[in-house]
Design a protein around this motif. Structure first.
Motif, PDB file in Angstrom:
ATOM      1  N   GLY A 121      -3.983  -2.684  -2.465  1.00 35.19           N
ATOM      2  CA  GLY A 121      -3.222  -1.409  -3.355  1.00 35.19           C
ATOM      3  C   GLY A 121      -3.495  -1.774  -4.664  1.00 35.19           C
ATOM      4  O   GLY A 121      -3.417  -3.025  -5.276  1.00 35.19           O
TER       5      GLY A 121
ATOM      6  N   THR B 234      -5.704  -7.676  -3.103  1.00 41.51           N
ATOM      7  CA  THR B 234      -6.223  -7.356  -1.821  1.00 41.51           C
ATOM      8  C   THR B 234      -5.542  -8.620  -0.790  1.00 41.51           C
ATOM      9  O   THR B 234      -5.238  -9.535  -1.220  1.00 41.51           O
ATOM     10  CB  THR B 234      -7.668  -7.457  -1.669  1.00 41.51           C
ATOM     11  OG1 THR B 234      -8.069  -8.633  -2.371  1.00 41.51           O
ATOM     12  CG2 THR B 234      -8.205  -6.197  -2.407  1.00 41.51           C
TER      13      THR B 234
ATOM     14  N   GLY C   8      -6.908   5.268   3.727  1.00 42.38           N
ATOM     15  CA  GLY C   8      -5.855   5.254   2.943  1.00 42.38           C
ATOM     16  C   GLY C   8      -5.581   6.480   2.299  1.00 42.38           C
ATOM     17  O   GLY C   8      -5.799   7.302   2.684  1.00 42.38           O
TER      18      GLY C   8
ATOM     19  N   LYS D 118       0.714  -1.353   0.161  1.00 38.59           N
ATOM     20  CA  LYS D 118       0.136  -0.114  -0.216  1.00 38.59           C
ATOM     21  C   LYS D 118       0.743   1.215  -0.115  1.00 38.59           C
ATOM     22  O   LYS D 118       0.682   2.209  -0.662  1.00 38.59           O
ATOM     23  CB  LYS D 118      -0.952  -0.109   1.253  1.00 38.59           C
ATOM     24  CG  LYS D 118      -2.033  -1.045   1.369  1.00 38.59           C
ATOM     25  CD  LYS D 118      -2.961  -0.924   2.470  1.00 38.59           C
ATOM     26  CE  LYS D 118      -2.143  -1.535   3.571  1.00 38.59           C
ATOM     27  NZ  LYS D 118      -2.907  -1.547   4.749  1.00 38.59           N
TER      28      LYS D 118
ATOM     29  N   GLY E 217      -4.375   2.955  -2.098  1.00 33.74           N
ATOM     30  CA  GLY E 217      -4.108   1.855  -1.059  1.00 33.74           C
ATOM     31  C   GLY E 217      -4.866   1.932  -0.086  1.00 33.74           C
ATOM     32  O   GLY E 217      -5.536   3.425   0.245  1.00 33.74           O
TER      33      GLY E 217
ATOM     34  N   VAL F 140       2.210   1.961  -3.286  1.00 37.97           N
ATOM     35  CA  VAL F 140       1.355   2.611  -4.368  1.00 37.97           C
ATOM     36  C   VAL F 140       1.146   3.813  -4.073  1.00 37.97           C
ATOM     37  O   VAL F 140       0.639   4.752  -4.897  1.00 37.97           O
ATOM     38  CB  VAL F 140      -0.051   1.675  -4.348  1.00 37.97           C
ATOM     39  CG1 VAL F 140      -1.272   2.260  -5.078  1.00 37.97           C
ATOM     40  CG2 VAL F 140       0.337   0.092  -4.736  1.00 37.97           C
TER      41      VAL F 140
END
Length: 216
Positions: free
Chosen positions: A95, A120, A59, A2, A74, A5
């Protein structure tokens, strides 16, 4: 995953600042399919509550370009379940790299169909409900918790509405996360986890974001 990203998305937003670029924070409401996990949780020996299939996550992300946009985002969130003999801490995250096409309706207000390509993951930390323990006993027998992980490839088509307000913008987004390939469970030490539930965390989601940036 995440963090990578999000960093790439923010870099993309800066790189396209001469055109249109945004990056910021996102709060999401996810509805993944956790039926298989619920069946595993339903054992009367565990005394665990039924898992609700709604998860709030937080996020960030961003995107940049003219009409053809490049970006990503993400997310992550979780919850805790207390049973009669075990406590479970579950986290759910993902992400995506996300190309899209921005349609400018009026002075930066517009819509953007896009598709996220990424993955995921579900992680669970399981701890038996035990009493206090002496430090020297812990050194002899440290096995008190287990952490298991599940990951799968996910595609996430979506539609975004962008509402610019000076140098910030409100992003309203809805879509569907589709995991066409069954993923795999493993223990944190790298060993495979056998006879684990085959989950498919596909489902709709909605999010709202506060983004910073702008452009032509």
């Amino acid at each position: 995953m995440k963090k990578v990203v999000i960093a790439l998305a923010l870099i993309a937003a800066v790189a396209f600042a001469g055109a249109r670029g945004y990056g910021g924070f996102v709060l999401s409401y996810m509805m993944p399919d956790f039926d298989a996990l619920n069946r595993a949780f339903s054992s009367p020996d565990l005394g665990l509550p039924e898992m609700e299939e709604q998860v709030f996550t937080y996020g960030g992300g961003g995107w940049g370009g003219t009409n053809l946009m490049v970006g990503g985002w993400g997310f992550g969130g979780g919850r805790k379940f207390d049973g009669d003999s075990v406590t479970v801490k579950m986290s759910y995250g993902g992400g995506f790299f996300e190309p899209g096409y921005f349609i400018n309706i009026y002075r930066g207000f517009g819509i953007m169909p896009s598709v996220g390509i990424g993955g995921t993951a579900v992680s669970m930390e399981l701890r038996p409900i035990l009493g206090d323990v002496a430090f020297d006993s812990l050194l002899v027998n440290p096995g008190r918790t287990s952490r298991i992980n599940y990951g799968t490839f996910t595609v996430a088509p979506s539609l975004t509405i962008l509402i610019p307000i000076e140098f910030i913008a409100i992003q309203i987004k809805g879509g569907y996360m589709w995991s066409p390939i069954t993923g795999a469970w493993d223990l944190e030490d790298g060993a495979d986890l056998r006879h684990a539930p085959d989950i498919e965390p596909s489902g709709p989601y909605a999010s709202v974001g506060i983004l910073f940036g702008g452009g032509d």
